[in-house]
Design a protein around this motif. Sequence first.
Motif, PDB file in Angstrom:
ATOM      1  N   THR A 252      24.177  -7.275 -11.399  1.00 52.46           N
ATOM      2  CA  THR A 252      22.971  -6.107 -12.422  1.00 52.46           C
ATOM      3  C   THR A 252      22.131  -6.598 -11.959  1.00 52.46           C
ATOM      4  OG1 THR A 252      24.657  -6.212 -13.910  1.00 52.46           O
ATOM      5  CG2 THR A 252      22.585  -6.045 -14.494  1.00 52.46           C
ATOM      6  N   ILE A 253      21.318  -5.408 -11.272  1.00 51.96           N
ATOM      7  CA  ILE A 253      19.685  -5.958 -11.046  1.00 51.96           C
ATOM      8  C   ILE A 253      19.111  -5.292 -11.654  1.00 51.96           C
ATOM      9  CG2 ILE A 253      18.666  -5.270  -9.138  1.00 51.96           C
ATOM     10  CD1 ILE A 253      20.744  -4.828  -7.455  1.00 51.96           C
ATOM     11  N   SER A 254      17.969  -6.007 -12.265  1.00 51.78           N
ATOM     12  CA  SER A 254      17.002  -5.255 -13.035  1.00 51.78           C
ATOM     13  C   SER A 254      15.585  -5.828 -13.317  1.00 51.78           C
ATOM     14  CB  SER A 254      17.436  -5.993 -14.998  1.00 51.78           C
ATOM     15  OG  SER A 254      18.771  -6.050 -15.305  1.00 51.78           O
ATOM     16  N   ALA A 255      14.451  -4.461 -13.481  1.00 48.02           N
ATOM     17  CA  ALA A 255      13.271  -4.506 -13.961  1.00 48.02           C
ATOM     18  C   ALA A 255      12.781  -5.292 -14.623  1.00 48.02           C
ATOM     19  CB  ALA A 255      12.438  -2.955 -13.395  1.00 48.02           C
ATOM     20  N   GLY A 256      12.181  -6.821 -14.237  1.00 51.42           N
ATOM     21  CA  GLY A 256      11.466  -7.939 -14.676  1.00 51.42           C
ATOM     22  C   GLY A 256       9.864  -6.748 -14.933  1.00 51.42           C
ATOM     23  N   ARG A 257       9.450  -6.061 -14.347  1.00 51.74           N
ATOM     24  CA  ARG A 257       8.546  -5.917 -14.373  1.00 51.74           C
ATOM     25  C   ARG A 257       8.070  -4.692 -13.273  1.00 51.74           C
ATOM     26  NH1 ARG A 257       2.877  -6.930 -15.917  1.00 51.74           N
ATOM     27  NH2 ARG A 257       3.887  -8.924 -16.889  1.00 51.74           N
ATOM     28  N   PHE A 258       7.179  -3.065 -13.974  1.00 54.33           N
ATOM     29  CA  PHE A 258       7.346  -2.426 -12.967  1.00 54.33           C
ATOM     30  C   PHE A 258       6.294  -1.333 -13.504  1.00 54.33           C
ATOM     31  CE2 PHE A 258       9.173   2.246 -12.381  1.00 54.33           C
ATOM     32  CZ  PHE A 258      10.259   2.002 -10.975  1.00 54.33           C
ATOM     33  N   GLU A 259       5.041  -1.874 -12.235  1.00 55.10           N
ATOM     34  CA  GLU A 259       4.050  -1.178 -12.988  1.00 55.10           C
ATOM     35  C   GLU A 259       3.098  -0.900 -11.268  1.00 55.10           C
ATOM     36  OE1 GLU A 259       1.861  -4.801 -14.438  1.00 55.10           O
ATOM     37  OE2 GLU A 259       1.945  -5.724 -12.690  1.00 55.10           O
ATOM     38  N   ALA A 260       2.237  -0.389 -11.537  1.00 53.90           N
ATOM     39  CA  ALA A 260       0.928  -0.136 -11.108  1.00 53.90           C
ATOM     40  C   ALA A 260       0.173  -0.799 -10.959  1.00 53.90           C
ATOM     41  CB  ALA A 260       0.652   1.868 -11.181  1.00 53.90           C
ATOM     42  N   VAL A 261      -0.343  -1.351  -9.924  1.00 48.36           N
ATOM     43  CA  VAL A 261      -1.680  -1.964  -9.833  1.00 48.36           C
ATOM     44  C   VAL A 261      -2.730  -1.669  -9.311  1.00 48.36           C
ATOM     45  CG1 VAL A 261      -0.080  -4.001  -9.903  1.00 48.36           C
ATOM     46  CG2 VAL A 261      -1.006  -3.107  -7.796  1.00 48.36           C
ATOM     47  N   ARG A 262      -3.619  -1.776  -9.481  1.00 47.21           N
ATOM     48  CA  ARG A 262      -5.102  -1.640  -8.851  1.00 47.21           C
ATOM     49  C   ARG A 262      -5.936  -2.675  -7.752  1.00 47.21           C
ATOM     50  NH1 ARG A 262      -4.579   3.910  -7.378  1.00 47.21           N
ATOM     51  NH2 ARG A 262      -3.731   5.012  -9.607  1.00 47.21           N
TER      52      ARG A 262
END
Length: 262
Positions: A252-262
């Motif tokens: 199982t592969i799970s995202a702990g963070r998935f975000e756009a950054v500036r």
Amino acid sequence: MLRSSHALVAMLAIALPSAASAASPQSFKGEYTVSFLGLSIAKSTFSSRYENGAYAIEGSVSAAGLAKLFDDTRGTISSKGTIAGKKMVPQVFRADYTSGKKASVVDIRFANGTVTSTQVIPAPGKRDPKSWVPVSAGDLASVLDPMAATVVHADSLDQVCGRTVKFYDGEMRANLALTYASKGTISVPGYKGDTITCRMGFEPVAGYRKGRKALNYLKNKSRMMVTFAPLGQTGVYAPIHATVGTQIGTLTISAGRFEAVR
């Protein structure tokens, strides 16, 4: 050991937020955990930047938990290329990693989407011509590297599935077929919203040994599911969760963070 470490690098690349075609610079960050039977076995972090029709991605991967007792693999991955329309056009892919005290490198160069050179260190051993399926020049045209192969350009979530990705990891050429499974929602740090899940079929094309049980299982029996979420308003969709059935259990592969950054 080389092949198992190489496979870990390729597997971690499945969980990767990647390219976006943008008029202004855009950056994204993803943090993932790979677990087996509920135990964490690897972690990965990726950062990417997209500007003026070009992309650059850098990441790190490492074994974690009990897996470090058996195969302490860690390394870095990078990928660069351009974006033509809704297609990724890779230019260079490189993975530098160590397994214990053994260092390995995979370096792939492209021109107009076709592989022009592949360097694997240490070099693979001699192949048995009776059982080995060699990679031909035709197999290496219009292919994606392990990073570029993980994302989809589409007009909407509804159009993410229903496609086949030509994938090359420096040794094996395979096709990954995505078919629609379901819609849903997810909430992780950096993203809360709609998702789509595709079933992923695996078809080895070249660069593998015939009769290999693990590959036959992935092709004929494994249940592989990949859930995609949008990267902002870019029209790009990246994996946020995935499961891969193996002969000994499910990864199982799970995202702990998935975000756009500036």
